[in-house]
Design an enzyme around this catalytic site. Structure first.
Site, PDB file in Angstrom:
ATOM      1  N   SER A 153       1.084  -1.196   0.385  1.00 48.23           N
ATOM      2  CA  SER A 153      -0.193   0.079  -0.079  1.00 48.23           C
ATOM      3  C   SER A 153       1.305   1.433  -0.417  1.00 48.23           C
ATOM      4  CB  SER A 153      -0.772   0.119   1.318  1.00 48.23           C
ATOM      5  OG  SER A 153      -1.985   0.868   1.245  1.00 48.23           O
ATOM      6  N   ASP A 165      10.175   5.216 -10.415  1.00 50.85           N
ATOM      7  CA  ASP A 165       9.648   5.547 -11.938  1.00 50.85           C
ATOM      8  C   ASP A 165       9.998   7.411 -11.844  1.00 50.85           C
ATOM      9  OD1 ASP A 165       8.278   3.776 -12.056  1.00 50.85           O
ATOM     10  OD2 ASP A 165       6.179   4.577 -12.118  1.00 50.85           O
ATOM     11  N   LYS A 219      -0.829  -4.458  -2.811  1.00 49.44           N
ATOM     12  CA  LYS A 219      -1.893  -3.713  -2.838  1.00 49.44           C
ATOM     13  C   LYS A 219      -2.340  -1.872  -3.636  1.00 49.44           C
ATOM     14  CE  LYS A 219      -5.028  -2.692   0.585  1.00 49.44           C
ATOM     15  NZ  LYS A 219      -5.991  -0.796   0.218  1.00 49.44           N
TER      16      LYS A 219
END
Length: 517
Positions: free
Chosen positions: A280, A291, A305
């Site tokens: 999460s 990224d 998740k």
């Protein structure tokens, strides 16, 4: 028999009515069971079971929670609870104080580590087979209320009585923060709670004063928490306008979270650690760092998740957490791993399936389809979707170190219980001999007698190593674990991790990468 059949048929005919919509149908079913079922039913439980059944068929994270469950879920994230302020464990049916919270209500009245709390408001809680959760309920209570504790202290003949006034007790989400090497700081976040950002920035400021220029941010086993907290921390490392995460769902248009350009940690070299239990908010933070090419992610593929839940509160304190959208990393990867609706068992077996398929132990066992290829936003490196965050550097789970034998004695709590007894018997001696953690860390060795006691108790319970080789491989990590647990009970979690991380392959890989430059 014919008369009975006729009666049943007539009764059924009388109940057949039109159900113009699903809601009316649901109400009719509830009324029928409530009024006509052969035995008395609990209407509240009937409705709760119906809600649970409805949500069960959606996804693994849409759930219903009772008022007590809601309180248990939210307390750790709120950053405090109200109680007497002790860390404790239950040993042989007795609550033993591991450490009173510094400046907390119990410490202020004189309760010390090693005390046994045997009664609460004259009600016995020791020797009566009371569950740990029930003990906690008796100790906790609203701030300002007073509780009477009966305490047995080793070395004192008669029980002691303490009147403790409950207060707000802080819950910390930063469990470790120290210099792990010259110039290299280490911070471990257990969860993303309301106070985590402030705790994190305070920890980083202290490490900077000690010369930190590289940070190892440990998110291993971090199950998540508040999205906003993860965004706040990511913001500290990113440049103005950098995308951190976005959410999107059928009834929820795309919502983006971007860095505001006021981050203070842009100059730090960053390594983020993850494993299969990082989930999460952990994945949001790691995905943004990866990224945006802001740091290196080390470890194993995270949990996956990536479903956004909206809390829907009921007046009785219960709550539905309903999935309304997906989380996406800046490159467009959906964090959520695949699942079958209604098949919670398969979802929960994911760890075992990864182990069985070799994904946790061998990077060659991990295969990605070309359709799951994505590219980082600045250096255009290849990263993969399909659920979870795949690290830049994979660290296999060492199954030779964590043996079957070790897992079995751990599951029976033999290590924890032996450690608690040892610390209880030797606490004063240890504190006298090792006035600082540094002295303990460099000089203390786990006595062979403590190891022998655990192995003997395991044998008594029918747990034995497969062969001498398995025993030989088990003992070194067992010794390290015991030393770390003793340090935790004499000092705190920060000292625990300074010892146990010497055996943590993911931490050691990060240090190796830093050394290589």
């Amino acid at each position: 028999m014919a008369a009975l059949l006729f009666t049943a048929t007539m009764t059924r005919a009388q109940l057949v009515v039109e159900a113009p919509n699903p809601l009316t149908k649901f109400r009719m079913a509830q009324m029928a069971v409530s009024n006509l079922y052969v035995d008395k039913v609990d209407d509240n439980k009937l409705v709760e079971d119906a809600i649970r059944g409805m949500l069960k068929e959606l996804d693994p994270h849409s759930v219903y929670s009772t008022p007590d469950e809601v309180k248990a879920l939210t307390e750790p994230l709120q950053g405090n609870f109200e109680g007497i302020g002790v860390q404790f464990n239950v040993v042989e049916d007795t609550l033993m104080v591991i450490q009173p919270v510094v400046n907390g209500p119990s410490e202020k009245v004189g309760i010390v580590a090693g005390d046994r709390i045997v009664s609460v408001n004259d009600t016995a809680i020791a020797g009566v087979k009371m569950k740990k959760e029930d003990m906690m309920k008796r100790l906790r209570g609203p701030k300002g209320t007073t509780v009477k504790l009966g305490v047995v202290r080793p070395g004192q003949g008669n029980p002691l009585t303490f009147m403790v006034t409950r207060d707000k007790i802080p819950v910390y989400s930063i469990h470790a923060s120290h210099m792990i090497r010259p110039g290299v700081g280490y911070v471990r976040i257990e969860q993303f709670a309301q106070n985590t950002y402030n705790e994190f920035m305070s920890a980083v400021a202290k490490l900077r004063e000690q010369g930190m220029n590289t940070l190892i941010l440990d998110l291993q086993d971090n199950g998540g928490g508040y999205l906003q907290t993860a965004v706040q921390i990511a913001n500290e490392f990113l440049q103005r306008g950098d995308l951190v995460v976005y959410t999107e769902g059928r009834s929820n248009p795309r919502q983006t979270y971007n860095a505001n350009g006021r981050g203070q940690l842009g100059d730090l070299h960053l390594y983020v650690l993850m494993n299969e239990l990082s989930a999460s908010a952990s994945e949001i933070l790691a995905g943004a760092i990866q990224d945006q090419d802001r740091g290196i992610v080390v470890g194993r593929r995270s949990f996956g998740k990536g479903l956004v839940q909206r809390p829907i509160d009921f007046s009785d304190g219960s709550m539905i957490r309903l999935t309304i959208a997906h989380y996406y990393t800046p490159s467009g990867r959906c964090i959520q791993k695949p699942y079958k609706k209604g098949d919670l068992k398969d979802y929960e077996m994911d760890f075992e399936n990864r182990l069985k398929h070799g994904e946790l132990t061998n990077p060659d066992s991990i295969h990605f389809a070309d359709s799951l290829k994505f590219y980082t936003l600045k250096k255009h490196r290849t990263v993969y979707g399909g659920g979870g965050i795949m690290p830049d550097y994979f660290v296999p789970l060492d199954t030779t170190k964590y043996t079957r034998y070790h897992r079995k004695i751990s599951a029976k709590n033999l290590i924890i219980n032996a450690n608690l007894r040892y610390v209880d018997q030797h606490r004063k001696e240890l504190k006298k001999r090792y006035s600082t953690f540094e002295a303990f860390n460099s000089q203390f060795e786990v006595p062979q007698s403590l190891v022998d006691d655990i192995l003997a108790e395991a044998k008594k319970q029918g747990i034995e190593p497969k062969d001498d080789d398995e025993l030989r491989r088990t003992v070194p990590y067992l010794r390290t674990q015991l030393k770390a647990l003793i340090a935790r009970d004499i000092w705190d979690m920060n000292e625990y991790f300074q010892i146990i991380n010497k055996y943590n392959d993911i931490v050691q890989k990060a240090l190796e990468l830093i050394q290589e430059g």
